[in-house]
Enzyme design. Structure first.
Site, mmCIF file in Angstrom:
data_model
loop_
_atom_site.group_PDB
_atom_site.id
_atom_site.type_symbol
_atom_site.label_atom_id
_atom_site.label_comp_id
_atom_site.label_asym_id
_atom_site.label_seq_id
_atom_site.Cartn_x
_atom_site.Cartn_y
_atom_site.Cartn_z
ATOM 1 N N TYR A 7 8.314 -7.249 -8.846
ATOM 2 C CA TYR A 7 6.938 -7.042 -8.387
ATOM 3 C C TYR A 7 5.999 -7.953 -9.184
ATOM 4 O O TYR A 7 5.149 -8.641 -8.606
ATOM 5 C CB TYR A 7 6.530 -5.572 -8.524
ATOM 6 C CG TYR A 7 5.092 -5.330 -8.099
ATOM 7 C CD1 TYR A 7 4.714 -5.484 -6.769
ATOM 8 C CD2 TYR A 7 4.109 -4.978 -9.024
ATOM 9 C CE1 TYR A 7 3.387 -5.292 -6.370
ATOM 10 C CE2 TYR A 7 2.792 -4.774 -8.630
ATOM 11 C CZ TYR A 7 2.433 -4.936 -7.309
ATOM 12 O OH TYR A 7 1.126 -4.754 -6.912
ATOM 13 N N SER A 12 -2.806 -8.677 -8.699
ATOM 14 C CA SER A 12 -2.607 -7.450 -9.494
ATOM 15 C C SER A 12 -2.650 -7.834 -10.966
ATOM 16 O O SER A 12 -2.401 -8.989 -11.327
ATOM 17 C CB SER A 12 -1.234 -6.854 -9.181
ATOM 18 O OG SER A 12 -0.923 -5.822 -10.103
HETATM 19 P P1 NDP Z 1 -0.958 0.980 0.224
HETATM 20 O O1 NDP Z 1 0.505 1.271 0.237
HETATM 21 O O2 NDP Z 1 -1.907 2.105 0.384
HETATM 22 O O3 NDP Z 1 -1.297 -0.128 1.323
HETATM 23 C C1 NDP Z 1 -0.448 -1.207 1.580
HETATM 24 C C2 NDP Z 1 -0.842 -1.860 2.893
HETATM 25 O O4 NDP Z 1 0.006 -2.998 3.102
HETATM 26 C C3 NDP Z 1 -0.666 -0.929 4.085
HETATM 27 O O5 NDP Z 1 -1.751 -1.066 4.960
HETATM 28 C C4 NDP Z 1 0.611 -1.444 4.741
HETATM 29 O O6 NDP Z 1 0.536 -1.267 6.148
HETATM 30 C C5 NDP Z 1 0.557 -2.940 4.397
HETATM 31 N N1 NDP Z 1 1.894 -3.519 4.434
HETATM 32 C C6 NDP Z 1 2.908 -3.293 3.560
HETATM 33 N N2 NDP Z 1 4.029 -3.926 3.959
HETATM 34 C C7 NDP Z 1 3.716 -4.556 5.123
HETATM 35 C C8 NDP Z 1 4.435 -5.367 6.043
HETATM 36 N N3 NDP Z 1 5.742 -5.651 5.859
HETATM 37 N N4 NDP Z 1 3.814 -5.849 7.134
HETATM 38 C C9 NDP Z 1 2.500 -5.561 7.338
HETATM 39 N N5 NDP Z 1 1.752 -4.820 6.515
HETATM 40 C C10 NDP Z 1 2.351 -4.306 5.425
HETATM 41 O O7 NDP Z 1 -1.210 0.234 -1.162
HETATM 42 P P2 NDP Z 1 -2.500 -0.450 -1.808
HETATM 43 O O8 NDP Z 1 -3.694 -0.287 -0.957
HETATM 44 O O9 NDP Z 1 -2.576 0.009 -3.206
HETATM 45 O O10 NDP Z 1 -2.018 -1.961 -1.832
HETATM 46 C C11 NDP Z 1 -2.755 -3.037 -1.295
HETATM 47 C C12 NDP Z 1 -2.528 -4.269 -2.156
HETATM 48 O O11 NDP Z 1 -3.049 -4.046 -3.448
HETATM 49 C C13 NDP Z 1 -1.053 -4.649 -2.348
HETATM 50 O O12 NDP Z 1 -0.942 -6.047 -2.259
HETATM 51 C C14 NDP Z 1 -0.768 -4.178 -3.765
HETATM 52 O O13 NDP Z 1 0.262 -4.922 -4.365
HETATM 53 C C15 NDP Z 1 -2.102 -4.446 -4.420
HETATM 54 N N6 NDP Z 1 -2.356 -3.714 -5.653
HETATM 55 C C16 NDP Z 1 -2.299 -2.351 -5.672
HETATM 56 C C17 NDP Z 1 -2.541 -1.689 -6.861
HETATM 57 C C18 NDP Z 1 -2.434 -0.206 -6.978
HETATM 58 O O14 NDP Z 1 -2.347 0.277 -8.121
HETATM 59 N N7 NDP Z 1 -2.467 0.553 -5.888
HETATM 60 C C19 NDP Z 1 -2.927 -2.420 -8.066
HETATM 61 C C20 NDP Z 1 -2.935 -3.835 -7.932
HETATM 62 C C21 NDP Z 1 -2.685 -4.446 -6.759
HETATM 63 P P3 NDP Z 1 1.734 -0.690 7.074
HETATM 64 O O15 NDP Z 1 2.547 0.231 6.234
HETATM 65 O O16 NDP Z 1 1.007 -0.029 8.202
HETATM 66 O O17 NDP Z 1 2.471 -1.910 7.510
HETATM 67 C C1 8X3 Z 2 -0.089 -2.430 -9.425
HETATM 68 C C2 8X3 Z 2 -0.737 -2.414 -10.751
HETATM 69 O O1 8X3 Z 2 -0.588 -1.526 -13.108
HETATM 70 O O2 8X3 Z 2 -0.056 0.010 -11.311
HETATM 71 O O3 8X3 Z 2 -0.213 -3.701 -8.868
HETATM 72 O O4 8X3 Z 2 1.468 -1.793 -11.814
HETATM 73 S S1 8X3 Z 2 0.051 -1.390 -11.805
#
Ligand code: NDP
Ligand code: 8X3
Length: 252
Positions: free
Chosen positions: A150, A137
């Site tokens: 985070y 991220s």
């Molecule tokens: P979502 O919440 O849409 O997706 C998160 C995914 O992670 C889900 O499929 C969830 O599946 C899985 N997950 C979470 N906790 C667990 C667990 N304990 N065990 C297994 N699976 C888990 O968010 P995003 O798609 O945005 O996030 C994906 C990645 O991208 C993350 O690592 C996030 O930090 C990163 N990210 C996101 C950004 C954003 O702005 N959205 C920006 C930068 C990075 P389930 O709930 O079915 O377990």
């Molecule tokens: C999440 C990115 O900028 O929304 O990983 O915090 S931000």
């Protein structure tokens, strides 16, 4: 022959978009997550020849190991691991923080990524072939107000990405870090404990990234020639020049 990818956290957002794009580009995909119903819907849509699903909580090492070893042998020849599962929980000062939130973020974003990577990296190492893509991220490159734990977990993902790259190079295993800014997914809903209105407000007044933008970067990284590795990509909405800084036009 089709390549095999495993995408953790494929039940929504970036992981789901990545799994779909890889399937459209002649990969077979193992999709993981905790929500069994979504996993089963995904498999029904794309078929058992192309999709395997594994339902586990990535925070629990035994669950991770037990799930991965149940894969049929022909699905263990994994070419690409996308370490995507992760979350932010809460947004506030560390000195007012909730240790349940801290533990969930550390156990998921850092320890969970390690549990899956250890198993899969050994399979890749044996074959002298593979590619690990870690979804970090912008919060792993910079720190923003109230992001503390985070941000710390994503800085750890950045450090682990560099460590993995150094330790796996002699086995011909590539390692890439992809670091997005704000992407509209279920991320903010999770961060704000299911508060949909508050989550929606995060993405109002500017053009955020969408999950497909990041899936595109994952596919770009894993489709380079064998001698080319993409080490690191930082991908931001144009209106977000830095972590925690978003130019919004709220009257548009
Ligand atoms: P979502 O919440 O849409 O997706 C998160 C995914 O992670 C889900 O499929 C969830 O599946 C899985 N997950 C979470 N906790 C667990 C667990 N304990 N065990 C297994 N699976 C888990 O968010 P995003 O798609 O945005 O996030 C994906 C990645 O991208 C993350 O690592 C996030 O930090 C990163 N990210 C996101 C950004 C954003 O702005 N959205 C920006 C930068 C990075 P389930 O709930 O079915 O377990
Ligand atoms: C999440 C990115 O900028 O929304 O990983 O915090 S931000």
């Amino acid at each position: 022959m089709k390549k095999i990818a495993i995408v953790t956290g494929g039940t929504s957002g970036i992981g789901e978009a990545t799994a779909k794009l890889l399937l459209e580009n002649h990969f077979k995909v193992i999709v993981t997550g905790r929500r069994a119903e979504r996993l089963s819907e995904f498999q029904q849509k794309y078929g058992t020849d192309n999709v395997q699903t594994l339902c586990f909580d990535i925070q629990n090492e035994n669950e991770v190991l037990n799930a991965l070893i149940t894969l049929p042998e022909e699905w263990k020849t994994i070419d690409v691991l996308v370490n995507n599962a992760g979350l932010a929980w809460g947004l506030g000062k560390f000195f007012e923080g909730n240790s349940n939130h801290w533990n969930a973020m550390i156990d998921t974003n850092v320890k969970g990524l390690l549990y899956v990577s250890k198993v899969v990296a050994n399979w890749m190492k044996d074959r002298r072939l593979g590619h690990i893509v870690n979804i970090g991220s912008i919060a792993g490159k910079e720190v923003y107000m109230n992001g503390n734990v985070y941000c710390a977990t994503k800085h750890a993902v950045d450090a682990l990405t560099k460590a993995m790259r150094i330790e796996l190079a002699e086995y011909n295993v590539k390692v890439t870090g992809i670091h997005p800014g704000a992407v509209e997914t279920e991320f903010s809903e999770v961060r704000f404990d299911g508060d949909k209105e508050r989550a929606k407000a995060v993405y109002q007044g500017f053009e955020n990234l969408i999950a497909d933008d990041i899936a595109d970067a994952v596919f770009y990284s894993v489709s380079r020639k064998p001698h080319v590795n993409i080490n690191d990509l930082v991908i931001m909405p144009t209106a977000q020049p830095a972590a925690g800084v978003i130019f919004k036009r709220l009257n548009d």
